[in-house]
Design a protein around this motif. Structure first.
Motif, PDB file in Angstrom:
ATOM      1  N   VAL A   1       5.644  11.288   5.574  1.00 51.82           N
ATOM      2  CA  VAL A   1       7.069  11.545   5.384  1.00 51.82           C
ATOM      3  C   VAL A   1       7.921  10.674   6.292  1.00 51.82           C
ATOM      4  O   VAL A   1       8.987  10.218   5.906  1.00 51.82           O
ATOM      5  CB  VAL A   1       7.378  13.019   5.687  1.00 51.82           C
TER       6      VAL A   1
ATOM      7  N   ALA B   1       7.279   7.780   7.875  1.00 53.47           N
ATOM      8  CA  ALA B   1       6.993   6.367   8.073  1.00 53.47           C
ATOM      9  C   ALA B   1       8.293   5.593   8.120  1.00 53.47           C
ATOM     10  O   ALA B   1       9.245   5.916   7.412  1.00 53.47           O
ATOM     11  CB  ALA B   1       6.146   5.856   6.922  1.00 53.47           C
ATOM     12  N   PRO B   2       8.360   4.581   8.985  1.00 56.32           N
ATOM     13  CA  PRO B   2       9.575   3.777   9.029  1.00 56.32           C
ATOM     14  C   PRO B   2       9.739   3.029   7.710  1.00 56.32           C
ATOM     15  O   PRO B   2       8.780   2.907   6.958  1.00 56.32           O
ATOM     16  CB  PRO B   2       9.312   2.800  10.174  1.00 56.32           C
ATOM     17  N   PRO B   3      10.945   2.560   7.449  1.00 60.59           N
ATOM     18  CA  PRO B   3      11.205   1.957   6.150  1.00 60.59           C
ATOM     19  C   PRO B   3      10.155   0.919   5.782  1.00 60.59           C
ATOM     20  O   PRO B   3       9.841   0.048   6.584  1.00 60.59           O
ATOM     21  CB  PRO B   3      12.579   1.317   6.330  1.00 60.59           C
ATOM     22  N   GLU B   4       9.620   1.060   4.613  1.00 61.92           N
ATOM     23  CA  GLU B   4       8.721   0.052   4.035  1.00 61.92           C
ATOM     24  C   GLU B   4       7.392  -0.094   4.733  1.00 61.92           C
ATOM     25  O   GLU B   4       6.521  -0.804   4.268  1.00 61.92           O
ATOM     26  CB  GLU B   4       9.396  -1.337   3.992  1.00 61.92           C
ATOM     27  N   ALA B   5       7.207   0.585   5.845  1.00 61.73           N
ATOM     28  CA  ALA B   5       5.939   0.392   6.548  1.00 61.73           C
ATOM     29  C   ALA B   5       4.728   0.672   5.671  1.00 61.73           C
ATOM     30  O   ALA B   5       3.770  -0.082   5.715  1.00 61.73           O
ATOM     31  CB  ALA B   5       5.893   1.242   7.794  1.00 61.73           C
TER      32      ALA B   5
ATOM     33  N   SER C   1       3.921   0.123   2.693  1.00 57.34           N
ATOM     34  CA  SER C   1       3.477  -0.899   1.762  1.00 57.34           C
ATOM     35  C   SER C   1       2.471  -1.833   2.417  1.00 57.34           C
ATOM     36  O   SER C   1       1.578  -2.361   1.775  1.00 57.34           O
ATOM     37  CB  SER C   1       4.663  -1.696   1.256  1.00 57.34           C
ATOM     38  N   GLU C   2       2.619  -1.997   3.743  1.00 54.83           N
ATOM     39  CA  GLU C   2       1.663  -2.869   4.422  1.00 54.83           C
ATOM     40  C   GLU C   2       0.288  -2.245   4.471  1.00 54.83           C
ATOM     41  O   GLU C   2      -0.713  -2.934   4.507  1.00 54.83           O
ATOM     42  CB  GLU C   2       2.124  -3.149   5.848  1.00 54.83           C
ATOM     43  N   PHE C   3       0.262  -0.939   4.515  1.00 52.72           N
ATOM     44  CA  PHE C   3      -1.025  -0.288   4.702  1.00 52.72           C
ATOM     45  C   PHE C   3      -1.735  -0.006   3.391  1.00 52.72           C
ATOM     46  O   PHE C   3      -2.949   0.040   3.366  1.00 52.72           O
ATOM     47  CB  PHE C   3      -0.822   1.003   5.498  1.00 52.72           C
ATOM     48  N   VAL C   4      -0.975   0.179   2.329  1.00 51.45           N
ATOM     49  CA  VAL C   4      -1.637   0.489   1.068  1.00 51.45           C
ATOM     50  C   VAL C   4      -2.077  -0.772   0.348  1.00 51.45           C
ATOM     51  O   VAL C   4      -2.844  -0.714  -0.589  1.00 51.45           O
ATOM     52  CB  VAL C   4      -0.740   1.316   0.131  1.00 51.45           C
TER      53      VAL C   4
END
Ligand SMILES: Nc1ncnc2c1ncn2[C@@H]1O[C@H](COP(=O)(O)OP(=O)(O)O)[C@@H](O)[C@H]1O
Ligand code: SF4
Ligand SMILES: [Mg+2]
Lengths: 318, 295, 349
Positions: free
Chosen positions: B8, B10-14, B16-19
């Motif tokens: 819930v 997570a900082p903005p857009e973070a 996407s880097e992990f998925v």
């Protein structure tokens, strides 16, 4: 308490090993007598040369067996007497040379670390707080570039731009200038050492900050109305500095190595140039003293890192 | 349920880097492409249509260094020698030193580290202490110490830098071995009574080799840099030219000011190669999830 | 209460864009809370309680989030607006885990002082004095010393009291307590809940009490909202909900309340199955795969939340003839319309 005694024993054992290794390798692989007297050192037939040789052997304890020489040297070293140089005159004594040269290098590395942190912290906070923008991709590439550029190449590049083309810095180091001028002269060399370090710190800080920003207590801080800037700097920064601090010690070691190159290139008469000159002239007492000082500094720094840990995280203290 | 809130906040857009799915990415292949080109050009240099790196291409009435032109892509140095072919030839020594040094480090450090991690006990303690001692010297100081005491031939330089890589490589190998030695398949091999050497070679080595391979690329980059630094201090190989020596040759204030290409041609080659090695190694490390890196 | 409610949520939905599609974490939720009132929000873990409340507050900082519907706080629209001015100032929030919700490297006193200085413009000295008062008020012994301690030096219950002090520092009109006792020892739970009720009464504050334990809501709330898979299943005044339970999910939750005379947290009748996939929810009623009343109709269409005072979304409500018939026919068949074996429900504790 037990932890600290163990660490101290370990450190002492390490220092002994380092000094023995350096001492032995220089005496076994090199030829001290030759380094002191030059070509006549092999000539024991001519009486006057023999006299010189025996005098030198006495003065430098070369007639004693290696272990004894080592113990004598060590005894002298810990009492602050680093011996006589292998140069023909033996002047100035090693201790004097170290006193003159070392502070410049310490200043250089200190300024480099401060610069590195001063660049890395705002850069890391910025890139963690807006993680996907185009500017951020560019910053990632830049960081990668700085990590990859060798310091001698960076020295040439910075020197070319800032000293030669823009004329912002003097071309040579002037040891006789005033205190402040000397420090500004150190800025460009320090920047050379700092940029790769800054890039490494920035990467680590960014990764840790992104993790920290997902912690529950950041949500608490936001929910109680702490402004964004304060969240970044007062809440998120400190718990995100562990990796940076861990690598700080290692990086200082790298900077000392880099200082050899950078001092030589910028013509700074510091400990780095002293060690390079001494190695080339096989002036072993100087090499030995400086290697020991650097190794000690390294160890001390790791203690500092340990202390920094406990400042960063109160949980470590108890 | 402590982690349930994470998604819930997570900082903005973070996220996407992990998925993102795990791939090596086109950057990796670009880097590999560059490395292959440089290695290829260096290896085949004598057979390529290159100018002789030692020849002086003096032009009557003009004083060298000459600036880059169609004739000399990277210009010439003070002695009117072609910088393009000198840069390519310079890669030969740098790369030979780079690869052979890291091979040495992998062989010695890797096997010491693996044995330490596998046998544990006093052997582990002695080896670990040895690694620590080696790490206590700033790498460059150790390198100039050895090179100044010994000769400055190609083998000595390679071996010297190889010795420097023993400790970091060895620590990594030890850590990886410790991890894998606890895994089921090794335990299973032990219970059926497999010999130590067999376990080491058949079960552990293949698993330790993967992280080491990723490290090797980073290692080659570091070695090239160390060689360059030695050259810069006038302590690298006496014969033949390396990137470090080429750069040094171009850094006199007057040359640098009037003919920056003499220094910058080898700087660019070195920089791009080191960056490519770093990037490729980094991607591989991510790809295979190698955590410990103490280089 | 003739004037407008403090919080008016209507047809509010929250979705997250994911690779697999839109995750409907909150789906068409409506309720109102008057000044000084308490709403209990109950549901299993993953039913969307936290997302609902954090989203209302605008605390979810994700560009993948989509909000629709309307949320009026004290008359002003909150949806898709920047709500920073409300944080800590007019709305306070307490989270589940006091271990992780406090900054581990900051003295707790400073953590309480922050909102005081931020919202009330207090000086450092004033803030310290007020913090000590607040600590006394939430029952922290030797408060002056405590302010100088770090979170790890305090017990779980003490930390949650600190969290409450933080949330109440700027005297908000509305408090959201998101599972404030879930992470605490049973012995401390009652103390914290009583404390919250007392402070609420003292300050005339409205409150949302989120919990997965229906038992906690009884006696401490004015109305209860039961959520499942992001949707409202049942919504009624508290006593009405307990005495005239209508929704099979609420009934199942009631049957699974841990009792003090049983082993800690032992569930009497666990609800078989897992919460629904919110990206591709089951067809019809979202609870149908786990409902012992489920009939063919429940899979074909979705029940809407109907009713005035007592609202629920079910075709075969508990305690009605339709419900009884549905249950009887499932018992006879031995399984529900979604193929769930009735034997799952007949096991004794
Ligand atoms: N950022 C997000 N992206 C996608 N799904 C989310 C995100 N945040 C929460 N969810 C999903 O929303 C649902 C509700 O979660 P939550 O509100 O935390 O449940 P509760 O508080 O009732 O236990 C969960 O299925 C969760 O996986
Ligand atoms: S009876 Fe049907 S509508 Fe009611 S909860 Fe069960 S499945 Fe849903
Ligand atoms: Mg929750």
């Amino acid at each position: 308490m037990k932890y600290w005694t163990q660490r101290l024993t370990m450190v002492l054992a390490l220092m002994l090993a380092v000094s023995m290794l350096t001492f032995a390798s220089m005496n076994v692989l090199g030829d001290p007598l030759f380094n002191i007297l030059g070509p006549i050192s092999g000539d024991r037939k001519t009486p006057e040369n023999l006299v010189k040789i025996e005098a030198a052997e006495k003065q430098y304890y070369l007639d004693k067996p290696l272990p004894e020489r080592y113990v004598r040297w060590l005894g002298d070293f810990v009492t602050g007497d680093m011996g006589v140089r292998f140069a023909a005159t033996g002047q100035p004594p090693v201790t004097e040379l170290v006193k003159e040269r070392l502070p410049r290098s310490l200043w250089l590395v200190f300024m480099a670390q401060v610069l590195a942190l001063a660049i890395a912290v705002p850069w890391g906070v910025w890139s963690a707080s807006r993680s996907n923008s185009l500017a951020n991709k560019a910053s990632t590439v830049a960081a990668f570039g700085f990590v990859s550029v060798p310091n001698f190449a960076l020295a040439v590049i910075l020197y070319y731009i800032f000293a030669l083309k823009l004329g912002l810095f003097p071309l040579r180091y002037d040891a006789s200038a005033s205190f402040l001028t000397r420090k500004t002269q150190l800025l460009l060399p320090a920047l050379t050492l700092a940029l790769p370090g800054a890039a490494v710190y920035q990467r680590l800080l960014r990764t840790d900050l992104i993790t920290t920003l997902q912690e529950d207590f950041i949500l608490t801080a936001r929910a109680k109305g702490v402004p964004r800037r304060q969240i970044l700097f007062r809440h998120a920064l400190r718990p995100s500095l562990f990796s940076v601090v861990t690598i700080f010690g290692v990086n200082a070691g790298g900077m000392i190595g880099g200082a050899l190159v950078v001092e030589t290139f910028f013509g700074i008469p510091g400990a780095g140039t002293a060690i390079v000159e001494a190695i080339l002239r096989e002036d072993f007492p100087v090499v030995l003293a400086l290697v020991m000082i650097i190794a000690t500094g390294f160890v001390v720094l790791n203690f500092v890192v340990d202390i920094l840990y406990s400042i960063l995280d109160p949980r470590v203290r108890s | 349920m402590r982690s349930e809130g994470r998604t819930v906040d997570a900082p903005p857009e973070a996220p996407s880097e992990f998925v993102e799915e795990k791939t090596l990415g086109w950057g990796f292949w670009l880097a590999v492409g560059w490395i292959v080109t440089v290695v290829g050009a260096a290896a085949l240099a004598p057979y390529l249509p290159l100018k002789d790196p030692q020849e002086n291409f003096l032009i009557q009435g003009e004083r060298p260094p000459y600036s880059p032109s169609l004739e000399h892509f990277f210009g010439t140095d003070q002695d009117a020698r072609d910088m393009f072919s000198r840069t390519i030839y310079g890669a030969r020594v740098s790369l030979v030193v780079g690869f052979s040094a890291i091979a040495f480090g992998l062989l010695v450090g890797g096997s010491l580290g693996m044995m330490a991690g596998f046998l544990k006990g006093w052997f582990d303690r002695v080896v670990s202490f040895l690694f620590l001692v080696l790490l206590s010297f700033p790498a460059l100081v150790l390198a100039i110490l050895i090179t100044s005491l010994l000769s400055r031939g190609l083998q000595t330089i390679s071996m010297t830098i190889g010795i420097l890589s023993i400790a970091p490589v060895g620590r990594l190998a030890r850590a990886a071995t410790l991890v894998y030695a606890e895994r089921d398949f090794v335990m299973a091999a032990r219970t059926i009574g497999a010999k130590n050497t067999r376990i080491l070679l058949r079960e552990l080595l293949p698993n330790v080799v993967i992280p080491m391979g990723a490290i090797a690329l980073l290692g080659v980059a570091i070695v090239i840099v160390v060689e360059g630094a030695l050259a810069f201090l006038g302590l690298s190989v006496e014969k033949g030219s390396t990137w470090g020596k080429l750069i040094l040759n171009g850094t006199g204030t007057r040359v640098l000011e009037s003919a920056p290409w003499v220094a910058f041609a080898p700087i660019c080659a070195l920089f791009l190669t080191v960056m490519a090695l770093n990037y490729a190694g980094d991607r591989l490390r991510d790809y295979f999830d190698v955590k410990e890196l103490s280089l | 209460m003739t004037d407008a409610p403090l919080l008016n949520v209507s047809n509010y939905s929250v979705g997250f864009k994911t690779e697999r599609g839109l995750a409907r974490a909150v789906d068409g939720v409506s309720f109102t809370i008057g000044a000084g009132e308490t709403l209990g929000i109950v549901g299993e873990s993953g039913s969307g309680k936290s997302v609902l409340n954090r989203s209302i507050m605008g605390l979810i900082a994700s560009s993948r989030q989509i909000e629709t519907g309307s949320v009026l706080f004290d008359g002003s629209e909150m949806v898709n607006q920047d709500r920073q001015n409300f944080w800590g100032n007019r709305i306070g929030m307490i989270f589940q885990d006091p271990m992780t919700s406090l900054n581990p490297v900051m003295k707790v006193g400073k953590q309480v002082a922050e909102p005081l200085r931020q919202h009330l413009g207090m000086s450092k000295r004033q803030a310290i004095e007020r913090t000590i008062e607040l600590f006394t008020n939430v029952g922290i012994p030797s408060p002056a010393q405590r302010t100088k301690q770090y979170p790890h030096e305090l017990s779980g219950g003490m930390r949650q009291r600190v969290m409450i002090a933080i949330a109440l520092a700027a005297e908000p009109e509305f408090l959201i307590a998101d599972e404030p006792t879930t992470a605490l020892d049973v012995t401390v739970q009652k103390y914290i809940l009583d404390l919250l009720n007392r402070l609420q009464a003292e300050h005339g504050m409205a409150m949302t009490l989120i919990t997965h334990d229906l038992g906690i809501a009884r006696g401490r709330t004015d109305q209860v909202l039961v959520m499942y898979g992001g949707r409202v299943m049942e919504h009624a005044p508290t006593e009405e909900l307990f005495t005239h339970t209508r929704h099979p999910y609420t009934e199942a939750l009631l049957a699974s309340i841990p009792r003090l005379d049983h082993k800690k947290h032992a569930r009497l009748t666990p609800i078989p199955g897992a919460p629904p996939n919110i990206v591709e929810p089951p067809p019809g009623c979202r609870f149908s795969p786990r409902c012992k009343y489920a009939q063919a109709r429940c899979v074909q269409s979705s029940p809407t939340v109907d009713g005035a005072e007592h609202r629920y979304a079910c075709f075969f409500p508990v305690g009605t003839d339709a419900g009884a018939e549905a249950l009887a026919s499932n018992r006879a068949a031995g399984e529900t319309a979604t193929g769930l074996k009735m034997s799952h429900f007949e096991v004794d504790a």
